[in-house]
Scaffold this motif. Structure first.
Motif, short mmCIF file in Angstrom:
data_model
loop_
_atom_site.label_atom_id
_atom_site.label_comp_id
_atom_site.label_asym_id
_atom_site.label_seq_id
_atom_site.Cartn_x
_atom_site.Cartn_y
_atom_site.Cartn_z
N GLU A 46 38.05 4.23 23.85
CA GLU A 46 36.84 4.76 23.23
C GLU A 46 36.22 3.76 22.26
O GLU A 46 36.92 2.97 21.63
CB GLU A 46 37.13 6.08 22.51
N ALA A 61 31.10 5.02 15.98
CA ALA A 61 31.41 6.34 16.50
C ALA A 61 31.37 7.33 15.34
O ALA A 61 31.72 6.99 14.20
CB ALA A 61 32.80 6.33 17.14
N ASN A 62 30.97 8.55 15.62
CA ASN A 62 30.89 9.57 14.57
C ASN A 62 32.23 9.78 13.88
O ASN A 62 32.28 10.06 12.69
CB ASN A 62 30.39 10.90 15.16
N SER A 63 33.31 9.60 14.63
CA SER A 63 34.64 9.87 14.07
C SER A 63 35.06 8.87 13.00
O SER A 63 35.97 9.14 12.21
CB SER A 63 35.68 9.87 15.20
N VAL A 64 34.40 7.71 12.94
CA VAL A 64 34.79 6.69 11.95
C VAL A 64 33.66 6.36 10.99
O VAL A 64 33.86 5.58 10.05
CB VAL A 64 35.27 5.40 12.64
N LYS A 87 43.37 8.06 9.06
CA LYS A 87 43.93 9.36 9.42
C LYS A 87 44.92 9.17 10.57
O LYS A 87 44.81 8.20 11.33
CB LYS A 87 42.81 10.29 9.87
N GLU A 89 44.93 10.50 13.33
CA GLU A 89 44.21 10.43 14.61
C GLU A 89 43.56 9.08 14.86
O GLU A 89 43.00 8.85 15.94
CB GLU A 89 43.15 11.54 14.70
N ASP A 90 43.63 8.18 13.90
CA ASP A 90 43.16 6.81 14.12
C ASP A 90 44.23 5.94 14.79
O ASP A 90 43.95 4.79 15.13
CB ASP A 90 42.77 6.16 12.79
#
Length: 124
Positions: A46, A61-64, A87, A89-90
């Motif tokens: 991703e 990306a929105n997640s980072v 996090k 999830e990273d």
């Protein structure tokens, strides 16, 4: 063809920081946009971040967004990814790659010259 080598990964506690490097060799990368991607076990690769030819624009990306910062030095032929507030999830293998596409590409299919990756593990 340019060769890319990522480094700087490791084990870090949640909330910690790491700075990844992507060193290019073989030729200059000043004519290319650069991207960072990641791949966790069992998941697809991703998009994480991108940086333009001269350091701007950057896109995430929105997640980072708000936690990671991509930058580059064409003099050093190097790209960096500063990762803060990490996090669990990273956790993934992080890769850098190059593209000549216009706009702000984010698909792995848009990039080439992939490095070997560097492992980032976020765990207490």
């Amino acid at each position: 063809q340019v060769q890319l080598l990522e480094s700087g990964g490791g084990l870090v506690q949640p909330g910690g920081s790491l700075k990844l490097s992507c060193a290019a060799s073989g030729r200059a990368i000043s004519g290319e946009k650069m991207g960072w991607f990641r791949q966790a076990p069992g998941k697809e690769r991703e998009f994480v971040a991108g940086v333009g030819r001269n350091g701007t624009p950057t896109w995430y990306a929105n997640s980072v967004k708000g936690r990671f910062t991509a930058s580059r030095s064409n003099l050093k032929n190097t790209v960096w990814l500063q990762m803060d507030s990490l996090k669990p999830e990273d956790t993934a293998v992080y890769y850098c790659a190059a593209t000549r596409l216009v706009g702000t590409p984010s698909s792995p299919d848009d990039f080439y010259s992939w490095g070997q990756g560097t492992q980032v593990t976020v765990s207490s």
